[in-house]
Each structure stands twice: as C-alpha cells, then as structure tokens.
Design a protein around this motif. Structure first.
Motif, PDB file in Angstrom:
ATOM      1  N   GLY A  60      32.266  27.552   9.900  1.00 41.71           N
ATOM      2  CA  GLY A  60      33.142  28.075  10.928  1.00 41.71           C
ATOM      3  C   GLY A  60      34.323  27.175  11.200  1.00 41.71           C
ATOM      4  N   SER A  61      34.492  26.128  10.401  1.00 38.44           N
ATOM      5  CA  SER A  61      35.578  25.178  10.614  1.00 38.44           C
ATOM      6  C   SER A  61      36.801  25.602   9.810  1.00 38.44           C
ATOM      7  N   PRO A  62      38.018  25.304  10.313  1.00 38.14           N
ATOM      8  CA  PRO A  62      39.204  25.618   9.543  1.00 38.14           C
ATOM      9  C   PRO A  62      39.286  24.781   8.280  1.00 38.14           C
ATOM     10  N   ARG A  63      40.079  25.245   7.335  1.00 40.11           N
ATOM     11  CA  ARG A  63      40.307  24.453   6.147  1.00 40.11           C
ATOM     12  C   ARG A  63      41.062  23.188   6.520  1.00 40.11           C
ATOM     13  N   PRO A  64      40.777  22.089   5.832  1.00 42.11           N
ATOM     14  CA  PRO A  64      41.361  20.812   6.240  1.00 42.11           C
ATOM     15  C   PRO A  64      42.845  20.726   5.951  1.00 42.11           C
ATOM     16  N   PRO A  65      43.570  19.901   6.722  1.00 40.28           N
ATOM     17  CA  PRO A  65      44.976  19.657   6.420  1.00 40.28           C
ATOM     18  C   PRO A  65      45.096  18.793   5.176  1.00 40.28           C
ATOM     19  N   THR A  66      46.307  18.613   4.695  1.00 38.85           N
ATOM     20  CA  THR A  66      46.531  17.837   3.489  1.00 38.85           C
ATOM     21  C   THR A  66      46.119  16.381   3.672  1.00 38.85           C
ATOM     22  N   ASN A  67      46.440  15.800   4.825  1.00 40.56           N
ATOM     23  CA  ASN A  67      46.107  14.407   5.095  1.00 40.56           C
ATOM     24  C   ASN A  67      45.774  14.237   6.576  1.00 40.56           C
ATOM     25  N   VAL A  68      44.506  14.040   6.871  1.00 44.66           N
ATOM     26  CA  VAL A  68      44.103  13.904   8.271  1.00 44.66           C
ATOM     27  C   VAL A  68      44.635  12.617   8.891  1.00 44.66           C
ATOM     28  N   TYR A  69      45.057  11.669   8.047  1.00 45.33           N
ATOM     29  CA  TYR A  69      45.583  10.399   8.546  1.00 45.33           C
ATOM     30  C   TYR A  69      47.116  10.341   8.472  1.00 45.33           C
TER      31      TYR A  69
ATOM     32  N   ASP B 159      41.809  14.110   2.656  1.00 43.65           N
ATOM     33  CA  ASP B 159      42.024  15.549   2.489  1.00 43.65           C
ATOM     34  C   ASP B 159      41.072  16.384   3.337  1.00 43.65           C
ATOM     35  N   GLY B 160      40.169  15.718   4.073  1.00 44.98           N
ATOM     36  CA  GLY B 160      39.247  16.416   4.955  1.00 44.98           C
ATOM     37  C   GLY B 160      38.107  17.117   4.258  1.00 44.98           C
ATOM     38  N   ARG B 161      37.964  16.940   2.957  1.00 44.37           N
ATOM     39  CA  ARG B 161      36.949  17.683   2.194  1.00 44.37           C
ATOM     40  C   ARG B 161      35.556  17.081   2.291  1.00 44.37           C
ATOM     41  N   TYR B 162      35.482  15.756   2.455  1.00 44.19           N
ATOM     42  CA  TYR B 162      34.176  15.095   2.414  1.00 44.19           C
ATOM     43  C   TYR B 162      34.018  14.080   3.551  1.00 44.19           C
ATOM     44  N   PHE B 163      32.797  13.967   4.004  1.00 45.36           N
ATOM     45  CA  PHE B 163      32.400  12.832   4.829  1.00 45.36           C
ATOM     46  C   PHE B 163      31.791  11.793   3.902  1.00 45.36           C
ATOM     47  N   LEU B 164      32.209  10.541   4.069  1.00 50.81           N
ATOM     48  CA  LEU B 164      31.631   9.441   3.310  1.00 50.81           C
ATOM     49  C   LEU B 164      30.781   8.595   4.253  1.00 50.81           C
ATOM     50  N   ALA B 165      29.641   8.157   3.778  1.00 54.98           N
ATOM     51  CA  ALA B 165      28.769   7.295   4.578  1.00 54.98           C
ATOM     52  C   ALA B 165      28.329   6.115   3.721  1.00 54.98           C
ATOM     53  N   ALA B 166      28.775   4.921   4.094  1.00 50.00           N
ATOM     54  CA  ALA B 166      28.349   3.719   3.378  1.00 50.00           C
ATOM     55  C   ALA B 166      26.873   3.460   3.662  1.00 50.00           C
TER      56      ALA B 166
ATOM     57  N   SER C 197      43.178   7.474  19.241  1.00 48.42           N
ATOM     58  CA  SER C 197      42.030   6.811  18.628  1.00 48.42           C
ATOM     59  C   SER C 197      40.771   7.638  18.851  1.00 48.42           C
ATOM     60  N   LEU C 198      40.005   7.808  17.783  1.00 48.02           N
ATOM     61  CA  LEU C 198      38.698   8.442  17.900  1.00 48.02           C
ATOM     62  C   LEU C 198      37.595   7.418  18.126  1.00 48.02           C
ATOM     63  N   GLY C 199      37.969   6.119  18.165  1.00 46.84           N
ATOM     64  CA  GLY C 199      36.987   5.105  18.487  1.00 46.84           C
ATOM     65  C   GLY C 199      36.713   4.144  17.339  1.00 46.84           C
ATOM     66  N   HIS C 200      35.526   3.542  17.391  1.00 47.94           N
ATOM     67  CA  HIS C 200      35.087   2.491  16.459  1.00 47.94           C
ATOM     68  C   HIS C 200      36.147   1.389  16.441  1.00 47.94           C
ATOM     69  N   THR C 201      36.465   0.795  15.325  1.00 45.42           N
ATOM     70  CA  THR C 201      37.433  -0.306  15.310  1.00 45.42           C
ATOM     71  C   THR C 201      38.847   0.185  14.993  1.00 45.42           C
ATOM     72  N   GLY C 202      39.040   1.510  15.125  1.00 44.12           N
ATOM     73  CA  GLY C 202      40.352   2.088  14.880  1.00 44.12           C
ATOM     74  C   GLY C 202      40.306   3.268  13.944  1.00 44.12           C
ATOM     75  N   ASN C 203      39.524   4.305  14.304  1.00 44.84           N
ATOM     76  CA  ASN C 203      39.555   5.568  13.575  1.00 44.84           C
ATOM     77  C   ASN C 203      40.730   6.369  14.130  1.00 44.84           C
ATOM     78  N   MET C 204      41.891   6.182  13.537  1.00 44.60           N
ATOM     79  CA  MET C 204      43.124   6.725  14.081  1.00 44.60           C
ATOM     80  C   MET C 204      43.491   8.060  13.430  1.00 44.60           C
ATOM     81  N   ARG C 205      43.987   8.963  14.239  1.00 44.02           N
ATOM     82  CA  ARG C 205      44.452  10.262  13.752  1.00 44.02           C
ATOM     83  C   ARG C 205      45.859  10.538  14.301  1.00 44.02           C
TER      84      ARG C 205
END
Length: 442
Positions: free
Chosen positions: A80-89, A301-308, A434-442
């Motif tokens: 139900g989410s919109p398609r991602p923008p070209t660059n979320v950052y 590109d908003g396509r994937y979540f990465l988790a270290a 800021s979305l938080g953490h040490t600088g998740n900036m949008r």
C-alpha cells in the motif's frame, strides 16, 4: 548496539516467519504479525521546561515539499506504499544546510558509554575541545527533527540530555525511561524512543516529550530503525533475537515480524562462539537466535531496507515493497553501521570487529572498496561531514575516533577519546529534517 547489559536476555520470541532460503536465492514469503531525572550537569545553562522541550517542532508538524511527500501516492505496491522517489536523500546533498543547521556550531559529539561523558571534537583542528558529563551509558547523540537540538540518549541513566546545536551547551536533563536510541516520525509530530531494555517503543509528544503510548515488541533488543520512502512505516532491528519489525509510522501496531534466523548466509559467526566472547554484547543473544541485526538504512532509490548484522558479518537486503528477504551481502566481521555518501552513490558499512569499512555501490549494492584501519580498530557509529569529504566513526573498543577520507579511504586522523565511544554525531548535516539516530537526514 549497546554495551553488555547487567541482565541476561532471555524469553520466548513471538515471531511470524519469513520462509527461509539461502543467500542469493529468490525471496521467501513473509507472514503478517501483528523515574526521575538525573541531576543536571554543572555546566548547564537555564533550560526549557517539560512543556517546551527543545528539539520539538516550533509549529504544527508538516513535512517540507520533496520529491515525494510522505503519504502522497505515486503508484500502488503490495504494502500500500507509494513507489519510491529517485533519491530519498536528495535534500541531504553536499553543503545543503537548512534552517537552524546553517547557524549551528560545527562540532563532532562523541558519547562515551564507559565513562558517562560526551566529548566535543572541533572538526577543523581534530582536537577535543570540551566534555559534558551525562547520566549512565550515553549511547547516541541524536539531532532533533527540527535540527535545533542534539539529544544525548542516557540509556541506563533514564534521561535525555539536550544540547543546543547552535552553542554546543547542554541543558537540563529530561526523565525518559531507557532511551537507548531515538527517532522522529517524518511529520515531526512524535518522538520514538527505542526502549531496548524494556522491550518497548515509547511514543512521545515531540513538543513536550510526554509519553503518549507504548508499543510492546515481541523481540529482544529493539534499537535501530529507518522509515520507508513515503514515511508510512518503519523497519526496526531486534539485535538479540535476530528479527526485524515492520511498524506503522506512529508505532501503534506491528505489521510484520521478519525472522532472519531461518535464512542461512555464508561466513556467519556461530551463536555458540559468540556467547563465549568475554565482554561482548553477543553474549546476550536469545536462545535460538543466530542473527544480530544492527543499523537499518533505506537505499537511496527507496527499493530496499538494508540491515547490518554483527553476527552474520554482512548486510541483509529486504525488499521495501514486499517486505521479504531479497539477498545477503557479506562485508566483514561485526557489520554494524550504514551511511550514505552525500551524493547518494555509495554506502559505507562499518565492520566493527574487522576494523574496516566496506564501500558499496548504492544502486547495485556491489562492493567497490574495503578501507582498513591501519593496525586494526573497531569502527562503529558516526556520520558523513556536511561537505561529504569525511566519514567520522567511533572506535568502540579502542577509545578513539577515526576520520576517513571518502575519496581515498585513507584514515587521516585517529583522535583519542574517553572509553566506550559509540553513536557519535557529526553536526551540522544537510537535510530538511532529521529522522533520528546519529543523523538519518531526509
């Protein structure tokens, strides 16, 4: 990733499983799942009261115009989410300082969990120029949504210490239970406290920091997160039970639990070996856990979540539309933090136990380079400078801070600090909010 807690992590894990598959195979199907403040520092100036908490939006929260505004439909998806923008950052590019960030004092803030201090490093001279006493175990320094305040997360001290981003001076501590990490909803209305020890996400009013509601989580060690491209949900990591949670934006319900333990990956550290590492947080793994996800970041590109993952020694790739496991990227021992370059073409992954940084192509996710700390180190959390030329990371087990040249990968400075440096914050940083953490900036 926290220091070793006084109590052992245990308990049954309520998880709905993602179908297991080996690395590089097609994604498996995922199922739905549903105190008092510490004394103020002696260096503190007069500070706001609880009704006017610093860092809260000064006007009713609204997200500035962007490529895709959170909630704006740009096409449907299975979630139900919109398609991602070209660059979320796109708003966090080199030098694009906005609002209060333009007048902020350039500084690097280093929280030291073992010495209960935050040290200030001048990024021009690379010297420690100040020290702020904190409560017990300051874990991260987090920029507020409106970019005015830097919050020190005193996890065991049960408080948040505000630092005026313009002057670098601390204010009066505000009582908040177990603030291991801190995030903000994209509209700036709510603060999300990752209460790792208490197994909760506490939702607080971003203006007053008063508790609104708590979401109990069916996992151990909830701590890092990032939001989808449209801002409608977040993915949070549970480091001690090896799971990822998909949570709606206001943290009222859990939409899905992704169990990483059922996916086999190459080069993993065995849970048995990990539990015998003296003094390591890996000793807190829950029974049955074989994964240890840490920092979470959305690809540009908003396509994937990465988790270290510090136990699997690499990065999980989760499809942001289907919320299913896509593949696994092996980077190095103790993969921990993920940071995009200012031009959003590369992703920097800190491998804490390997003493290295893996550089990934942000589009293909292929590894481009491996930067090593000469003689070894423990690169952990940090951020990229506003001009994009430097990557600053704390040396968790070496009482130092590393500065990498992002053009060459060379370590240009190693700065001695107090014991236990963790979630350092480079400030100011470009971005609308800021979305938080040490600088998740949008």
């Amino acid at each position: 990733m926290g220091v070793l807690r006084p109590s052992a992590v245990a308990g049954a894990i309520a998880a709905v499983l993602v179908a297991g598959c080996s690395a590089g195979t097609a994604p498996g199907a995922g199922a739905s799942g549903s105190s008092s403040a510490a004394p103020a520092p002696t260096t503190s100036p007069a500070s706001p009261t609880a009704s006017t908490a610093p860092g809260a939006p000064t006007t009713p929260a609204s997200v500035p115009a962007s490529t895709t505004t959170p909630g704006e439909s740009a096409g449907s998806s299975p979630t139900g989410s919109p398609r991602p923008p070209t660059n979320v950052y796109a708003a966090a590019t080199t030098g694009a300082l906005r609002g209060p960030a333009r007048t902020a004092r350039p500084m690097v803030y280093v929280p030291n969990t073992l010495s209960n201090t935050v040290q200030l490093i001048d990024p021009r001279t690379y010297r420690v120029v100040g020290r702020i006493p904190t409560g017990r175990e300051p874990q991260h320094v987090v920029p507020s949504w409106d970019l005015r305040t830097l919050w020190v997360n005193d996890a065991m001290g049960n408080d948040l210490v505000p630092i005026d981003a313009r002057t670098g001076r601390p204010g009066r501590r505000i009582a908040v239970e177990d603030p291991y990490n801190l995030y903000f909803t994209p509209d700036g209305a709510h603060a999300l406290v990752m209460a790792e020890r208490l197994r909760r996400i506490d939702v607080r009013d971003a203006r007053t920091l008063r508790l609104q509601h708590s979401l109990r989580v069916p996992c151990e060690g909830v701590n890092h997160a990032d939001f989808s491209a449209d801002g409608s949900f977040l993915v949070a990591s549970c480091e001690f039970s090896g799971e990822l949670l998909v949570v709606d934006r206001s943290a009222r319900r859990i939409r899905k639990v992704i169990d990483l333990n059922r996916v086999r990956t190459p080069g993993a550290t065995s849970p048995e070996q990990a539990r015998h590492l003296h003094g390591s947080p890996k000793q807190q793994l829950a029974p049955g856990a074989s994964a240890m996800p840490q920092d979470v970041r959305l690809t540009p590109d908003g396509r994937y979540f990465l988790a270290a993952d510090m136990l699997r020694n690499g990065v999980w790739v989760i499809d942001a539309r289907t919320l299913r496991y896509a593949r696994f990227l092996r980077t190095g021992l103790g993969a921990h933090g993920i940071y995009p370059s200012r031009d959003a073409t590369r992703l920097f992954v800190s491998n804490r136990d390997a003493g290295s940084v893996s550089v990934l192509d942000a589009r293909t996710l292929e590894q481009l380079a491996l930067w090593k700390v000469p003689g070894g180190g423990s690169p952990d959390m940090g951020g990229v400078s506003a001009d994009g030329r430097e990557l600053w990371l704390s040396g968790r087990y070496h009482a130092e801070v590393y500065v990498f040249d992002t053009a060459t990968g060379r370590v240009t400075h190693r700065i001695p600090v107090d014991p236990g440096p963790h979630g350092l914050c480079v400030w100011p940083q470009p971005g609308r909010y800021s979305l938080g953490h040490t600088g998740n900036m949008r």
